[in-house]
Design an enzyme around this catalytic site. Structure first.
Site, short mmCIF file in Angstrom:
data_model
loop_
_atom_site.label_atom_id
_atom_site.label_comp_id
_atom_site.label_asym_id
_atom_site.label_seq_id
_atom_site.Cartn_x
_atom_site.Cartn_y
_atom_site.Cartn_z
N ARG A 160 0.83 -1.22 -0.11
CA ARG A 160 -0.09 -0.03 -0.13
C ARG A 160 1.07 1.11 0.21
NH1 ARG A 160 -2.56 -3.54 3.73
NH2 ARG A 160 -4.69 -3.99 3.38
N LYS A 182 -2.51 -2.41 8.11
CA LYS A 182 -3.89 -1.82 8.90
C LYS A 182 -3.79 -2.67 10.34
CE LYS A 182 -6.33 -0.22 4.97
NZ LYS A 182 -7.67 -0.19 4.27
N HIS A 240 -2.42 2.91 -6.23
CA HIS A 240 -3.74 1.69 -5.80
C HIS A 240 -3.69 0.98 -7.17
CE1 HIS A 240 -6.60 -0.11 -3.39
NE2 HIS A 240 -7.43 -0.11 -4.24
N ARG A 274 -0.88 -1.46 -7.31
CA ARG A 274 -1.11 -2.41 -6.31
C ARG A 274 -2.21 -3.33 -7.09
NH1 ARG A 274 -1.56 -4.18 -0.87
NH2 ARG A 274 -3.95 -4.17 -0.18
N HIS A 288 -4.76 -8.34 3.22
CA HIS A 288 -6.14 -8.20 3.30
C HIS A 288 -6.52 -9.25 4.46
CE1 HIS A 288 -6.91 -7.08 -1.15
NE2 HIS A 288 -6.54 -6.13 -0.44
N TYR A 321 -5.30 -17.79 6.21
CA TYR A 321 -4.16 -17.38 6.60
C TYR A 321 -3.15 -18.31 7.30
CZ TYR A 321 -5.59 -12.86 4.82
OH TYR A 321 -5.88 -11.87 3.97
#
Length: 357
Positions: free
Chosen positions: A202, A226, A302, A305, A328, A337
Site C-alpha cells: 500500500r 492496517k 492503488h 497495487r 487483506h 491465513y
C-alpha cells in the site's frame, strides 16, 4: 513518531475538540489497535455524522449532543443521513458503507463496551445495529470492465519500469529542469514503482519503510499493516535489483544523515537543505507524473497495487497466498491465513519475475 503520524494526531485533536466527549473516549479505545491514518478516517467520518445530527436536532454545537440523543435516533433518521451522504455529499455506495461502519463501531462501543460508574452501558438502544450495509456485489465481468485500461497488463509492467528508469528523461531532454530532476531521482523512483509492482504494498506502507526493514537475504520487507499489525512481505528479484541500485546511491545523491533511516528520501529543501522522508502525497504525485507521460493517466499507486494482484493471480492462481501478500483480512479468510507456508509464499512472489515472451 514519524512526522506523518504527528500530523495525523494534530488533525485528530482539532476535530475531536468539536465532538462529544464520548467520541474521544471511543477513539482512545481504538487507538491501541489502529494506525493513526485509520483513526483519522474514523474521526473524519464521525465528524460528518455529528455535524449533520447537530443540524437535524437544531442544537448549537455538535459537542453538546448527549448520549440520550443517540439512543432516541430512529431508523428513518439514520436512513435520512445515509441519503444525505449520497445526494448532498455525492458519496458512492462503498463510501457510504465505510461511514456506516464507523457509526456501527461507535454505537457498538457505547452499548457493549463502555460502562458508567454503576457498571451500566452508555446506551441501552442501538439503532445502528438495525441498519444494513449497501449491497456492493458485482459480477466478475463488471469488475473486469471497470478495471480494464486502468492497470498495467502484459508487457506494460516492464515497459512502465523502463519508462521511469530511462525513457522519461529522454522524452524531456530539451527541458533542462525536468531532465536534471529525473537524473537526480530516477533510481529512487524506479525502486518505488518496482517495489509496488513486485510486492503489492500500500501507499502508506511504501512511504513508512525504513532501510532497516529490508532483508535482502530473505527478500522480505517488514511492514506495519492496517491495525498496526507487523508482517514480513516478500518482494520480487527485479524489485530487489532496483532497490539495491537505489541504496548504492542513496547517501551520495541525497546527502543523507546516517541517523535518517527513511528508505525513500526527498531532495534537500529549505535554507538548511534538510532531507526528509518522502511523503505519501509526494509518492502519489510522482506516480501521476510518470503515468501521464506513459500514456495511462488513470494509473495510481492503488492501480499499481491492483496490477500486481492481477498479474499474481494470472500467473500463480492462489487466492489465499495473494490475500496474505496484500495484507487483506476478513473473518472469512482468517483461517486460510493460518495454513499458509512462508516458503510457498516466497516461491509465488519469485514467479512474478518470469519475463514476458
Amino acid at each position: 513518531m514519524s512526522q506523518s503520524n504527528k500530523n495525523n494526531f494534530i488533525k485528530m485533536d482539532k476535530m475531536l475538540a468539536e465532538l462529544p466527549w464520548y467520541v474521544e473516549e471511543y477513539i482512545d479505545h481504538k487507538s491501541r489497535r489502529l494506525s493513526s491514518t485509520s483513526l483519522l478516517n474514523y474521526v473524519h467520518d464521525l465528524k460528518i455524522f455529528f455535524t449533520w445530527l447537530n443540524d437535524e436536532l437544531l442544537q448549537e454545537h455538535p459537542k453538546i449532543i448527549a448520549l440520550e440523543n443517540l439512543e432516541k435516533l430512529t431508523i428513518r433518521q439514520v436512513e435520512s443521513y445515509l441519503k444525505f451522504l449520497v445526494h448532498q455529499l455525492g458519496n458512492k455506495d462503498v463510501t457510504v458503507n465505510r461511514k456506516l461502519s464507523s457509526l456501527k463501531s461507535l454505537f457498538n462501543y457505547l452499548q457493549n463496551t463502555a460502562e458508567t460508574e454503576d457498571l451500566k452501558p452508555y446506551i441501552q438502544r442501538n439503532v445502528m445495529a438495525k441498519i444494513e450495509f449497501n449491497d456492493l456485489k458485482n459480477d466478475q465481468e463488471t469488475i473486469a470492465n471497470k478495471m480494464e485500461g486502468k492497470i498495467l497488463q502484459g508487457k506494460e509492467y516492464s515497459e512502465f519500469r523502463l519508462f521511469i528508469a530511462h525513457d522519461y528523461g529522454e522524452l524531456h531532454k530539451d527541458n533542462k529542469k525536468k531532465y536534471n530532476f529525473h537524473v537526480q531521482n530516477r533510481e529512487r523512483d524506479t525502486a518505488i514503482i518496482s517495489l509496488i509492482l513486485g510486492s503489492g504494498l500500500r501507499l502508506s506502507e511504501i512511504a513508512n519503510l525504513d532501510i532497516t526493514d529490508i532483508d535482502f537475504n530473505k527478500s522480505t520487507l517488514r511492514v506495519i499493516r492496517k491495525g498496526n499489525k507487523e508482517q514480513y512481505v516478500y518482494f520480487s528479484t527485479q524489485a530487489m535489483s532496483d532497490l539495491q541500485a537505489y541504496m548504492a546511491l542513496r547517501e551520495t545523491k541525497y546527502h543523507v544523515d546516517k541517523k535518517n533511516k527513511a528508505l525513500f528520501i526527498s531532495a534537500a529543501m529549505g535554507p538548511r537543505g534538510t532531507n526528509r522522508r518522502l511523503t505519501p502525497r509526494a509518492i502519489e504525485k510522482l506516480v501521476e507524473k510518470y503515468a501521464m507521460g506513459f500514456g495511462k493517466p488513470a494509473l495510481s499507486v492503488h492501480k499499481l497495487r491492483h496490477s500486481f494482484a492481477t498479474k499474481y493471480h494470472l500467473e500463480v492462481n492462489d487466492v489465499p497466498k495473494l490475500r496474505k501478500q496484500l495484507g487483506h483480512s476478513s473473518v472469512q479468510t482468517t483461517m486460510i491465513y493460518t495454513h499458509l507456508k512462508d516458503t510457498d509464499l516466497k516461491e509465488a512472489v519469485e514467479k512474478m519475475d518470469i519475463p514476458e515472451e
